[in-house]
Design an enzyme around this catalytic site. Structure first.
Site, mmCIF file in Angstrom:
data_model
loop_
_atom_site.group_PDB
_atom_site.id
_atom_site.type_symbol
_atom_site.label_atom_id
_atom_site.label_comp_id
_atom_site.label_asym_id
_atom_site.label_seq_id
_atom_site.Cartn_x
_atom_site.Cartn_y
_atom_site.Cartn_z
ATOM 1 N N LYS A 53 0.842 -1.201 0.000
ATOM 2 C CA LYS A 53 0.000 0.000 0.000
ATOM 3 C C LYS A 53 0.876 1.250 0.000
ATOM 4 O O LYS A 53 0.604 2.217 -0.717
ATOM 5 C CB LYS A 53 -0.921 0.002 1.236
ATOM 6 C CG LYS A 53 -2.010 -1.059 1.174
ATOM 7 C CD LYS A 53 -2.661 -1.298 2.537
ATOM 8 C CE LYS A 53 -3.621 -2.484 2.461
ATOM 9 N NZ LYS A 53 -4.108 -2.929 3.770
ATOM 10 N N GLN A 97 -5.009 -1.991 10.052
ATOM 11 C CA GLN A 97 -4.630 -3.256 9.418
ATOM 12 C C GLN A 97 -5.009 -4.423 10.322
ATOM 13 O O GLN A 97 -4.670 -4.437 11.501
ATOM 14 C CB GLN A 97 -3.115 -3.260 9.131
ATOM 15 C CG GLN A 97 -2.625 -4.461 8.371
ATOM 16 C CD GLN A 97 -3.170 -4.504 6.942
ATOM 17 O OE1 GLN A 97 -3.143 -3.527 6.218
ATOM 18 N NE2 GLN A 97 -3.675 -5.658 6.545
ATOM 19 N N ASP A 120 -11.368 2.013 4.343
ATOM 20 C CA ASP A 120 -11.636 0.614 4.003
ATOM 21 C C ASP A 120 -13.130 0.345 3.778
ATOM 22 O O ASP A 120 -13.498 -0.720 3.283
ATOM 23 C CB ASP A 120 -11.145 -0.299 5.147
ATOM 24 C CG ASP A 120 -9.868 -1.041 4.784
ATOM 25 O OD1 ASP A 120 -9.601 -1.199 3.574
ATOM 26 O OD2 ASP A 120 -9.162 -1.471 5.705
#
Ligand code: NDP
Length: 287
Positions: A53, A97, A120
């Site tokens: 990312k 995460q 997200d």
């Protein structure tokens, strides 16, 4: 033999298309779109995902900052961090995460993220809008990437029989909702589903996200089907394989490879979400 649905190529195109909106955000407020990533512990897979990312963000000019915490971090400490990021006008998107250590209250952490910064798309407000058939501020990256792949392949979703195997909050459930919202007839399958091979064989569009290497067999796939393999399974020899047996390509019409299918699209959609949030925060239209 199935046409390969190349997520690396489509992911690159998606990232390239963000150049205009990124420039517009920079021009409007003098700073680039910014994504804050919270990383707990040193899970090797998480390290790889965050590195990917970061690399892609650097390439396109999104400011990605990783906030690292030790395994022993408490839920309270993470909530304090999220509160600060929510209040920071220079932060457009926040991503935690996963997986998180077992002692962390995952829901409390995820729900603390401002839905307007939910890069997200996992916040219940955004998922709820998806379930209501409305428009979330942002939608979950992996299923959004799968939808892009299906559309890019020219596969008709309206009226299609879609089968989604796996019902996690981050992939299977929102995938089913997105297909339903696009007028597919959706069957959701999971570990309690009876007659999975038969259901799978009826799918015009088959999306598999279960985390079981090569679980879907060749004779479970309808001739000409669109097969999207979300699975990423690391074998003992270090290789990365999907949930779908590659032999299924002999029956499928289009099929994603692993690696190089859904994975690159997930990263591209995360950055697309971040840029969309930045455009919203900066008051930039037409993204
Ligand atoms: P989860 O473990 O959260 O969910 C797995 C789902 O699969 C569950 O709904 C489970 O059913 C179902 N399942 C498990 N075994 C079977 C079975 N034998 N038959 C039918 N259904 C079964 O996984 P995730 O959704 O997080 O991830 C799934 C896979 O996708 C993993 O390999 C992961 O690495 C990969 N992934 C890939 C991404 C990418 O960008 N390419 C992004 C995210 C995930 P039940 O609910 O009944 O337990």
């Amino acid at each position: 033999m199935a046409t390969v649905l190349d997520g690396k190529v489509l992911g690159r195109k998606t990232l390239d298309a963000l150049a205009g909106p990124i420039a517009a955000v920079r021009e409007k407020r003098g700073s680039p779109p910014a994504l804050a990533v919270i990383l707990v512990g040193s899970n090797p897979a998480s390290e790889v995902y965050v590195r990917n990312k970061t690399r892609r963000a650097e390439e396109i000019g999104v400011d990605l900052t990783v906030h690292r915490f030790p395994d022993a971090v408490t839920t309270g400490e993470l909530l304090v961090m999220i509160g600060k990021l929510n209040d920071n006008a220079l932060v457009d998107g926040i991503l935690v995460q996963t997986p998180l250590p077992a002692h962390i209250e995952v829901d409390a952490v995820m729900h603390a993220i401002d839905p307007n910064k939910d890069a997200d798309g996992f916040h219940p407000w955004n998922l709820g809008m998806l379930a209501a058939g409305g428009s979330p501020i942002v939608a979950p990256c992996t299923p959004k990437g799968c939808m892009e792949l299906i559309r890019h392949a020219g596969v008709r979703i309206d009226g299609a029989n879609a089968v989604v195997v796996g019902r996690s909050t981050i992939v299977g459930r929102p995938m089913g909702l997105m297909l339903l919202n696009a007028n597919a007839t959706v069957t959701m399958c999971h570990s309690h589903t009876s007659h999975l091979p038969e259901l799978s064989r009826g799918a015009d569009i088959l999306v598999v996200a279960i985390g079981r290497p090569h679980f879907i067999r060749e004779d479970w796939v309808k001739e000409g089907a669109c097969v999207i393999d979300v699975g990423m399974n690391r074998l003992s020899d270090g290789s990365l394989v999907g949930d779908v047996d590659p032999a299924c390509a002999s029956r499928a019409g289009v099929m994603t490879p692993v690696p190089g299918g859904v994975g690159p699209m997930t990263v591209a959609m995360l950055l697309a979400n971040t840029v969309a949030l930045a455009a919203m925060h900066a008051g930039v239209e037409e993204v």
